[in-house]
Design a protein around this motif. Structure first.
Motif, short mmCIF file in Angstrom:
data_model
loop_
_atom_site.label_atom_id
_atom_site.label_comp_id
_atom_site.label_asym_id
_atom_site.label_seq_id
_atom_site.Cartn_x
_atom_site.Cartn_y
_atom_site.Cartn_z
N CYS A 123 0.58 59.73 46.47
CA CYS A 123 1.56 59.14 45.57
C CYS A 123 1.85 57.71 46.00
O CYS A 123 1.93 57.41 47.20
CB CYS A 123 2.83 59.98 45.58
SG CYS A 123 4.20 59.25 44.67
N GLN A 152 5.11 57.59 48.28
CA GLN A 152 5.30 58.31 49.53
C GLN A 152 5.05 57.38 50.71
O GLN A 152 4.29 56.42 50.61
CB GLN A 152 4.37 59.53 49.61
CG GLN A 152 2.90 59.21 49.80
CD GLN A 152 2.04 60.47 49.80
OE1 GLN A 152 1.88 61.13 48.78
NE2 GLN A 152 1.49 60.81 50.96
N SER A 158 1.56 65.34 50.73
CA SER A 158 2.94 65.50 50.27
C SER A 158 3.05 66.75 49.40
O SER A 158 2.39 66.86 48.36
CB SER A 158 3.37 64.27 49.46
OG SER A 158 4.59 64.50 48.80
N TRP A 187 5.74 67.62 47.80
CA TRP A 187 6.44 67.23 46.57
C TRP A 187 5.48 66.66 45.53
O TRP A 187 5.62 66.94 44.34
CB TRP A 187 7.53 66.21 46.88
CG TRP A 187 8.69 66.79 47.60
CD1 TRP A 187 9.05 66.58 48.91
CD2 TRP A 187 9.65 67.73 47.09
NE1 TRP A 187 10.17 67.31 49.24
CE2 TRP A 187 10.57 68.03 48.13
CE3 TRP A 187 9.83 68.35 45.85
CZ2 TRP A 187 11.62 68.91 47.97
CZ3 TRP A 187 10.89 69.23 45.67
CH2 TRP A 187 11.77 69.50 46.74
N TYR A 188 4.50 65.90 46.00
CA TYR A 188 3.50 65.34 45.09
C TYR A 188 2.62 66.47 44.54
O TYR A 188 2.24 66.44 43.36
CB TYR A 188 2.66 64.30 45.80
CG TYR A 188 1.72 63.53 44.89
CD1 TYR A 188 2.15 63.04 43.66
CD2 TYR A 188 0.40 63.28 45.26
CE1 TYR A 188 1.30 62.34 42.82
CE2 TYR A 188 -0.46 62.58 44.44
CZ TYR A 188 -0.01 62.12 43.22
OH TYR A 188 -0.86 61.42 42.40
N ILE A 226 3.59 69.57 44.01
CA ILE A 226 4.40 70.24 42.99
C ILE A 226 4.38 69.45 41.69
O ILE A 226 4.21 70.03 40.60
CB ILE A 226 5.86 70.42 43.49
CG1 ILE A 226 5.90 71.41 44.66
CG2 ILE A 226 6.76 70.90 42.35
CD1 ILE A 226 7.25 71.49 45.34
N TYR A 227 4.53 68.14 41.79
CA TYR A 227 4.47 67.28 40.60
C TYR A 227 3.14 67.44 39.88
O TYR A 227 3.10 67.60 38.65
CB TYR A 227 4.70 65.82 40.98
CG TYR A 227 4.22 64.85 39.93
CD1 TYR A 227 4.95 64.61 38.77
CD2 TYR A 227 3.00 64.18 40.09
CE1 TYR A 227 4.50 63.76 37.78
CE2 TYR A 227 2.54 63.30 39.12
CZ TYR A 227 3.28 63.09 37.96
OH TYR A 227 2.81 62.24 36.99
#
Length: 286
Positions: free
Chosen positions: A27, A30, A36, A38-39, A41-42
């Motif tokens: 990302c 980041q 990541s 979170w990335y 999940i996105y």
């Protein structure tokens, strides 16, 4: 200054090759180059969104006849949306493989092997991003007719949210944008134009029964239609140039927001397991 812009059209710029393929699974925002979550999940949320709406566009039809459903395949909107879905899937699979390789400590073999598909992703991401904007702008400017086209949720998803999603993704991903890569969406629409000619000559009709797929794509008026195709090609080049300028703006914003913090983190995390992704903080290509 002029020489820099000339370099944007060198043979190397047309290629789908990057010295650091890892940038395609990171990302832009980041701070560490380690994977990541979170990335991830996105990326999978984007996949779920595109697959769900893609399936709805296929299944939710006004007339449940085989002929009507098969004609889903003839529209550029659906070609473009399929491309959006494919590149989203590819990005998610690449990042998932990247994370699994890190956890199983097989990163070297992953980088040497699986990262090969980043070129395919780069091409289709470029096509999807530019084509989504072309479809949205052209549809609402020249094709949409309130007397014939219903302004329902699906219409908005296919001709509006496609651009919103790809623009959002553009500001999140970290890989570079090259002006010369306009050749790929141009090739894509050229293939579609050739298909539409063949479809017309074969006597194909639209879902409404007309001998043209779109009102601006009437091959019974070849000169006018060729001018439209040429205009779309020029528009693609303009859009790709705008995306390149937005890419430079994204890097500039990122530098201002993240450089000082990245320097502090680098000095404090030397020797730690994770490290700050200086390549992303400093930017990539210019």
């Amino acid at each position: 200054m002029l020489s820099k812009w000339k370099n944007k059209f060198s043979s190397k710029e047309f290629q789908l090759k990057h010295d650091d393929p890892e940038i395609f699974v990171i990302c832009q925002w980041q701070q560490k180059s380690s994977p990541s979550i979170w990335y991830l999940i996105y990326r999978w949320l984007v996949v779920i969104y595109f697959i769900t709406t893609w399936l709805l566009s296929v299944l939710l039809v006004k007339t449940k006849t085989d002929d009507y459903q098969l004609k889903w395949l003839i529209y550029l909107t659906n070609w473009g949306y399929t491309t959006c879905t494919f590149q989203a899937l590819l990005a998610a699979f690449m990042l998932t493989g990247y994370i699994l390789a890190h956890r199983k400590q097989h990163y070297a073999s992953f980088k040497d092997g699986s990262f090969i598909c980043y070129r395919i992703y780069w091409a289709f991401n470029t096509i999807a991003t530019v084509l989504a904007c072309v479809i949205t702008i052209v549809y609402w400017s020249f094709i949409y007719n309130p007397e014939k086209n219903s302004l329902d949720v699906m219409n908005f998803l296919l001709h509006g949210m496609n651009s919103v999603m790809m623009l959002l993704d553009f500001w999140i991903v970290s890989h570079p944008t090259r002006i010369a890569h306009c050749i790929y969406p141009m090739m894509f629409v050229t293939v579609y134009a050739i298909f539409s000619v063949i479809y017309y000559l074969a006597g194909g009709t639209s879902r409404e029964g007309t001998d043209y797929i779109y009102p601006i794509l009437k091959w019974e008026l070849p000169f006018r239609t060729l001018l439209v195709c040429a205009g779309v090609g020029i528009f693609i080049f303009i859009l790709q140039t705008l995306f390149f300028l937005m890419y430079l703006l994204k890097k500039k914003v990122h530098k201002k927001l993240g450089r000082r913090k990245s320097i502090e983190l680098n000095s404090g995390l030397q020797g730690c397991e994770g490290y700050v992704n200086e390549a992303v903080i400093a930017g990539d290509e210019v």
